[in-house]
Design a protein around this motif. Structure first.
Motif, PDB file in Angstrom:
ATOM      1  N   LEU A   1     -29.619 -19.495  -5.671  1.00 19.59           N
ATOM      2  CA  LEU A   1     -30.907 -18.966  -5.230  1.00 19.59           C
ATOM      3  C   LEU A   1     -31.148 -19.251  -3.749  1.00 19.59           C
ATOM      4  O   LEU A   1     -32.023 -18.639  -3.141  1.00 19.59           O
ATOM      5  N   ALA A   2     -30.380 -20.179  -3.194  1.00 24.66           N
ATOM      6  CA  ALA A   2     -30.589 -20.594  -1.802  1.00 24.66           C
ATOM      7  C   ALA A   2     -29.264 -20.850  -1.106  1.00 24.66           C
ATOM      8  O   ALA A   2     -28.258 -21.150  -1.747  1.00 24.66           O
ATOM      9  N   GLY A   3     -29.284 -20.753   0.213  1.00 25.41           N
ATOM     10  CA  GLY A   3     -28.102 -21.023   1.017  1.00 25.41           C
ATOM     11  C   GLY A   3     -27.236 -19.800   1.237  1.00 25.41           C
ATOM     12  O   GLY A   3     -27.436 -18.756   0.611  1.00 25.41           O
ATOM     13  N   PRO A   4     -26.281 -19.906   2.131  1.00 22.49           N
ATOM     14  CA  PRO A   4     -25.413 -18.767   2.455  1.00 22.49           C
ATOM     15  C   PRO A   4     -24.331 -18.553   1.416  1.00 22.49           C
ATOM     16  O   PRO A   4     -24.086 -19.415   0.571  1.00 22.49           O
ATOM     17  N   VAL A   5     -23.689 -17.410   1.479  1.00 21.28           N
ATOM     18  CA  VAL A   5     -22.435 -17.209   0.777  1.00 21.28           C
ATOM     19  C   VAL A   5     -21.343 -17.476   1.807  1.00 21.28           C
ATOM     20  O   VAL A   5     -21.439 -17.047   2.957  1.00 21.28           O
ATOM     21  N   VAL A   6     -20.328 -18.238   1.404  1.00 17.34           N
ATOM     22  CA  VAL A   6     -19.282 -18.685   2.328  1.00 17.34           C
ATOM     23  C   VAL A   6     -17.926 -18.198   1.836  1.00 17.34           C
ATOM     24  O   VAL A   6     -17.623 -18.297   0.642  1.00 17.34           O
ATOM     25  N   ALA A   7     -17.115 -17.682   2.732  1.00 15.26           N
ATOM     26  CA  ALA A   7     -15.763 -17.225   2.391  1.00 15.26           C
ATOM     27  C   ALA A   7     -14.732 -18.065   3.120  1.00 15.26           C
ATOM     28  O   ALA A   7     -14.948 -18.489   4.259  1.00 15.26           O
ATOM     29  N   GLY A   8     -13.614 -18.305   2.454  1.00 17.46           N
ATOM     30  CA  GLY A   8     -12.500 -19.013   3.067  1.00 17.46           C
ATOM     31  C   GLY A   8     -11.278 -18.119   3.098  1.00 17.46           C
ATOM     32  O   GLY A   8     -11.070 -17.287   2.197  1.00 17.46           O
ATOM     33  N   ALA A   9     -10.477 -18.244   4.149  1.00 17.00           N
ATOM     34  CA  ALA A   9      -9.209 -17.519   4.278  1.00 17.00           C
ATOM     35  C   ALA A   9      -8.146 -18.530   4.710  1.00 17.00           C
ATOM     36  O   ALA A   9      -8.361 -19.253   5.684  1.00 17.00           O
ATOM     37  N   VAL A  10      -7.052 -18.598   3.972  1.00 13.89           N
ATOM     38  CA  VAL A  10      -6.033 -19.621   4.237  1.00 13.89           C
ATOM     39  C   VAL A  10      -4.630 -19.016   4.181  1.00 13.89           C
ATOM     40  O   VAL A  10      -4.297 -18.310   3.235  1.00 13.89           O
ATOM     41  N   ILE A  11      -3.835 -19.329   5.190  1.00 15.08           N
ATOM     42  CA  ILE A  11      -2.410 -18.983   5.198  1.00 15.08           C
ATOM     43  C   ILE A  11      -1.632 -20.293   5.098  1.00 15.08           C
ATOM     44  O   ILE A  11      -1.700 -21.130   6.007  1.00 15.08           O
ATOM     45  N   LEU A  12      -0.913 -20.476   3.998  1.00 14.87           N
ATOM     46  CA  LEU A  12      -0.111 -21.683   3.800  1.00 14.87           C
ATOM     47  C   LEU A  12       1.345 -21.420   4.189  1.00 14.87           C
ATOM     48  O   LEU A  12       1.814 -20.286   4.073  1.00 14.87           O
ATOM     49  N   PRO A  13       2.055 -22.457   4.621  1.00 11.90           N
ATOM     50  CA  PRO A  13       3.490 -22.281   4.869  1.00 11.90           C
ATOM     51  C   PRO A  13       4.222 -21.972   3.563  1.00 11.90           C
ATOM     52  O   PRO A  13       3.750 -22.322   2.476  1.00 11.90           O
ATOM     53  N   GLU A  14       5.352 -21.340   3.672  1.00 11.94           N
ATOM     54  CA  GLU A  14       6.149 -21.046   2.488  1.00 11.94           C
ATOM     55  C   GLU A  14       6.557 -22.340   1.802  1.00 11.94           C
ATOM     56  O   GLU A  14       6.946 -23.307   2.459  1.00 11.94           O
ATOM     57  N   ASN A  15       6.435 -22.377   0.467  1.00  5.40           N
ATOM     58  CA  ASN A  15       6.788 -23.550  -0.343  1.00  5.40           C
ATOM     59  C   ASN A  15       5.997 -24.804   0.012  1.00  5.40           C
ATOM     60  O   ASN A  15       6.463 -25.929  -0.197  1.00  5.40           O
ATOM     61  N   CYS A  16       4.810 -24.622   0.538  1.00  5.84           N
ATOM     62  CA  CYS A  16       3.945 -25.759   0.866  1.00  5.84           C
ATOM     63  C   CYS A  16       3.522 -26.473  -0.426  1.00  5.84           C
ATOM     64  O   CYS A  16       3.066 -25.827  -1.369  1.00  5.84           O
ATOM     65  N   GLU A  17       3.681 -27.784  -0.459  1.00  2.00           N
ATOM     66  CA  GLU A  17       3.284 -28.547  -1.646  1.00  2.00           C
ATOM     67  C   GLU A  17       1.999 -29.310  -1.374  1.00  2.00           C
ATOM     68  O   GLU A  17       1.936 -30.177  -0.515  1.00  2.00           O
ATOM     69  N   ILE A  18       0.959 -28.973  -2.133  1.00  2.00           N
ATOM     70  CA  ILE A  18      -0.309 -29.704  -2.087  1.00  2.00           C
ATOM     71  C   ILE A  18      -0.637 -30.055  -3.534  1.00  2.00           C
ATOM     72  O   ILE A  18      -1.149 -29.226  -4.292  1.00  2.00           O
ATOM     73  N   LEU A  19      -0.305 -31.265  -3.929  1.00  2.00           N
ATOM     74  CA  LEU A  19      -0.476 -31.691  -5.313  1.00  2.00           C
ATOM     75  C   LEU A  19      -1.959 -31.684  -5.692  1.00  2.00           C
ATOM     76  O   LEU A  19      -2.802 -32.142  -4.930  1.00  2.00           O
ATOM     77  N   GLY A  20      -2.250 -31.152  -6.874  1.00  2.00           N
ATOM     78  CA  GLY A  20      -3.629 -31.090  -7.345  1.00  2.00           C
ATOM     79  C   GLY A  20      -4.363 -29.826  -6.956  1.00  2.00           C
ATOM     80  O   GLY A  20      -5.501 -29.611  -7.365  1.00  2.00           O
ATOM     81  N   LEU A  21      -3.733 -28.970  -6.165  1.00  2.00           N
ATOM     82  CA  LEU A  21      -4.375 -27.736  -5.716  1.00  2.00           C
ATOM     83  C   LEU A  21      -4.720 -26.866  -6.918  1.00  2.00           C
ATOM     84  O   LEU A  21      -3.879 -26.590  -7.770  1.00  2.00           O
ATOM     85  N   ASN A  22      -5.989 -26.440  -6.980  1.00  2.00           N
ATOM     86  CA  ASN A  22      -6.444 -25.665  -8.140  1.00  2.00           C
ATOM     87  C   ASN A  22      -7.739 -24.954  -7.789  1.00  2.00           C
ATOM     88  O   ASN A  22      -8.302 -25.169  -6.711  1.00  2.00           O
ATOM     89  N   ASP A  23      -8.204 -24.125  -8.697  1.00  2.00           N
ATOM     90  CA  ASP A  23      -9.516 -23.509  -8.589  1.00  2.00           C
ATOM     91  C   ASP A  23     -10.539 -24.601  -8.283  1.00  2.00           C
ATOM     92  O   ASP A  23     -10.618 -25.606  -8.989  1.00  2.00           O
ATOM     93  N   SER A  24     -11.322 -24.419  -7.233  1.00  2.00           N
ATOM     94  CA  SER A  24     -12.256 -25.463  -6.797  1.00  2.00           C
ATOM     95  C   SER A  24     -13.237 -25.861  -7.901  1.00  2.00           C
ATOM     96  O   SER A  24     -13.690 -27.009  -7.945  1.00  2.00           O
TER      97      SER A  24
END
Length: 252
Positions: free
Chosen positions: A83-106
């Protein structure tokens, strides 16, 4: 003289993942319960990491499918429903085969985990951009168009021009870059998941700031969503400049 359990524990802590097997061999004959427990703990940790890497490998299926396209950018938003605040968008380019453990739907992550992953994503990403549309803009053009506007801005803020966009469910008008909409993409693509975390953490931080400026509404707790407490606060205190008038017309 045998090392103390505390010393062996420190050895495990200081060792890299690739050194754990050597430590298992080194201390396999040690019958002390504390040492057996320590080895078992790290074996379970190793198994959990194996499962996590299998999960992440599945989340790279779209990145692998389109690997020949060049720079792949994940797009997602946070805050379409509040009901309040902005809508925020993110755009991300990751390196090929980048490993970020735990990465998931926020949405599947705790606030603390999102914050930690935000820092890792920003550190490892080839490029990251954020766009947003204000509550007034949402009221002016509607939430869907405002979301598209925020997404276009996020892409425009990237330091690298992407060759392909992987979007969470939508096709963004007004962009000439090739797009692939993926239903529930934030749980199926590492790039979209990374974008969802950048958008969510950015928005949550903003709402914490609004909570300090506009006390009494509970923005720090509900982040602008329509909780019972939030609606009661609107009725009692009236709307603020960050409320979306088209979203709260039934409460005032």
């Amino acid at each position: 003289m045998n090392k103390s359990i505390a010393q062996i524990k420190e050895e495990f802590i200081q060792a890299g993942e690739e050194d754990w097997h050597g430590l298992y061999e080194k201390y396999h004959a040690d019958e002390r319960a504390g040492v057996r427990s320590l080895i078992e703990k790290y074996r379970k940790k190793e198994e959990a990491l194996k499962k996590e890497r299998i999960r992440l490998a599945k989340m790279r299926c779209y990145e692998e499918q389109y690997s020949g396209c060049g720079f792949i950018c994940g797009i997602d938003e946070a805050g379409r429903g509040p009901l309040a605040g902005p809508v925020v968008a993110g755009a991300v380019i990751l390196p090929e085969n980048c490993e970020i453990l735990g990465l998931n739907d926020s949405k599947k992550l705790s606030p603390a985990k999102r914050e930690a992953l935000y820092d890792e994503i920003m550190d490892k990403a080839l490029a990251a951009g954020v766009g947003m549309a204000s509550p007034a803009r949402i009221d002016e053009i509607n939430i869907l168009q405002a979301t598209y506007e925020a997404m276009r801005e996020a892409v425009s803020r990237l330091e690298i021009t992407p060759d392909l966009l992987l979007n969470d469910a939508v096709t963004i008008p007004g962009i000439q870059i090739r797009q692939v909409p993926i239903i529930k993409g934030d749980a199926k693509s590492v790039s979209i998941a990374a974008a969802s975390i950048i958008a969510k953490v950015t928005r949550d931080r903003l709402m914490l700031q609004y909570d300090e400026i506009l006390p009494g509404y509970g923005f720090a707790q509900h982040k602008g969503y329509g909780s019972k407490e939030h609606i009661e606060a609107i009725r009692k205190l009236g709307p603020t400049p960050i409320h979306r008038r088209t979203f709260i017309k039934n409460f005032i």
